[in-house]
Design an enzyme around this catalytic site. Sequence first.
Site, PDB file in Angstrom:
ATOM      1  N   HIS A 125      -3.470   7.136   1.926  1.00 27.44           N
ATOM      2  CA  HIS A 125      -3.846   5.810   1.445  1.00 27.44           C
ATOM      3  C   HIS A 125      -5.231   5.489   1.984  1.00 27.44           C
ATOM      4  O   HIS A 125      -5.504   5.640   3.185  1.00 27.44           O
ATOM      5  CB  HIS A 125      -2.825   4.780   1.915  1.00 27.44           C
ATOM      6  CG  HIS A 125      -3.287   3.373   1.795  1.00 27.44           C
ATOM      7  ND1 HIS A 125      -3.777   2.837   0.622  1.00 27.44           N
ATOM      8  CD2 HIS A 125      -3.349   2.359   2.710  1.00 27.44           C
ATOM      9  CE1 HIS A 125      -4.124   1.586   0.811  1.00 27.44           C
ATOM     10  NE2 HIS A 125      -3.865   1.271   2.081  1.00 27.44           N
ATOM     11  N   ASN A 151     -10.091  -0.373  -0.028  1.00 25.00           N
ATOM     12  CA  ASN A 151      -8.626  -0.311  -0.030  1.00 25.00           C
ATOM     13  C   ASN A 151      -8.107  -0.931  -1.327  1.00 25.00           C
ATOM     14  O   ASN A 151      -8.164  -2.142  -1.512  1.00 25.00           O
ATOM     15  CB  ASN A 151      -8.092  -1.064   1.192  1.00 25.00           C
ATOM     16  CG  ASN A 151      -6.576  -1.031   1.289  1.00 25.00           C
ATOM     17  OD1 ASN A 151      -5.875  -0.706   0.342  1.00 25.00           O
ATOM     18  ND2 ASN A 151      -6.067  -1.387   2.456  1.00 25.00           N
ATOM     19  N   CYS A 185       0.813  -1.227   0.000  1.00 18.68           N
ATOM     20  CA  CYS A 185       0.000   0.000   0.000  1.00 18.68           C
ATOM     21  C   CYS A 185       0.839   1.266   0.000  1.00 18.68           C
ATOM     22  O   CYS A 185       0.305   2.361  -0.220  1.00 18.68           O
ATOM     23  CB  CYS A 185      -0.947  -0.011   1.192  1.00 18.68           C
ATOM     24  SG  CYS A 185      -2.101  -1.410   1.184  1.00 18.68           S
TER      25      CYS A 185
END
Length: 408
Positions: A334, A364, A185
Site C-alpha cells: 500500500h 496515498n 487502505c
Amino acid sequence: MANATAGTVSLNLPGMHAGARDMVRLGMVRSRVCCYRARRQGLVMCAALSGNTNEDAVLGDVVSKPRRFPRVVGMGSKLIGCGSAVPKLEITNDDLSKIVETSDEWISVRTGIRKRRVLTGEESVQGLAIDAGKKALEMAQVAPEEVDIVVLCTSTPNDLFGSGSQVSTAIGCKNAWAFDATAACSGFLVGLITATGFIKGGCAQNVLVIGADCLSRYVDWTDRGTCILFGDAAGAVLVQATAAEEDGFLGFDIHSDGQGYRHLNAKSCGGVEEVLSSTNGSLNFPPKKPAFSFIQMNGKEVFRFAVRCVPQSIEASLEEAGLTSSDINWLLLHQANWRIIDAVATRLHIPSEKIISNLANYGNTSAASIPLALDEAVRCGQVKGGDIIAASGFGAGLTWGSAIMRWQ
C-alpha cells in the site's frame, strides 16, 4: 459461531458431532484471543475472551493461525487483467506550500510524495471506478456480461448505501452481483481475498475487484500533517477461475485490531449528546444533518504498527505459499509513505530494485493504491507473466494483511 464467557468457548458448527464440541484450550495471546482445538475434528478456533481492553496493548499483537481448511477447493484463481484511472487535476508539493506552511523538500523527505491527483468538477469516485473496471476487462479480454461478481472496495462511495451496483451496471456487467467492501487502505486486499474465496468455492468464474477512493473530500486542507498525504484514484483487476494446478493465488494472511481505531479514523460528527435533550431525554427532531470529521491520524503510531505487522503478515503468507522472500519478484505495498515501504523491504531483505512504487506521483490513494501501482507496472512491462508478487495493505480499523500471487 463462538460465544466467549469467563474464558470458555461454545462452538456449534454445521455437521459437528456432539463429542466434537468438547474443546481443549490451547493458549491465549495478549490481544485476548484464545485458541481451542476440537478433539475429533482437529480444527483450530479462536475467540475473544470477555474482559476489559488494555489501552496500552501493542497494536496488531495477534498470531497468524494454522489454516482450518485447504485454500484450494476444486479450482484455482488467477489475475488476468488490470486497469486504473486518476482525476485530471494534479496538485504538487509546491501548490500545497501556497495554502499551508510546508515545502516540496519537507514533504518529499518525510513521505516520498511529490504530487497527487484530486477530484474536481463533475468527476467522481464512481466515475473513476467505472473507467478502471472497463480497462481491466479490456486487458483480460472478458466481456462485461461474463462477469459474475463485482466487488467495489471503497470507504468513500458516492452513496451512503454503496455504489457497487451502480458501477457494475455502468460497466455493463448485467449478469453480475455487485457489492461494496469497506476496509480503508486494506480494502483492495480484502476484495481480492473475497474474490478468490468465491472462485475457489465454486461460486464464480470471473470476479471484477475495484479499489477506488477520494480521500481528498475528507482531508483538512489546513492541516499539513494529513493534507500532504492523500490523493484520489481507482484501480481494478479481473480474477478468473482456473485449474487447481494453475492456481495463481498462493497464500494470504489477514488481520484486524479495533484497539487501533483511535489512531486513524474519520468519525461520524455528532453524538447522543446532540440528539437527546439535556432536560428530559426526549428526541430533538429533526436530527442534525449527518457528516463525517476530517481524517484524524497519529502518524507515529501508524508507522510503528505498519513496520512491525506488515513484514510479519508477508512472512506468514510466504510460509503458506511454501516460498521465501528470495522467491519474490516484486514487493507491492500500500502506497502510504516511502519510509514504511523501505522499512518493510529492509526487514524482509528485499532489495529496492524489487519494489513497485508510484507513491511520488499519486500519494496515498487508499484502496486504489495497490491496483493503481500494479496496473502501471504491468503496462510498462515491469511486471511480466509468471512473476511472483507479494502485496500488502494496511490502514484504518486497524486492518492489515498480505497475499502472494502470480501475475497471469
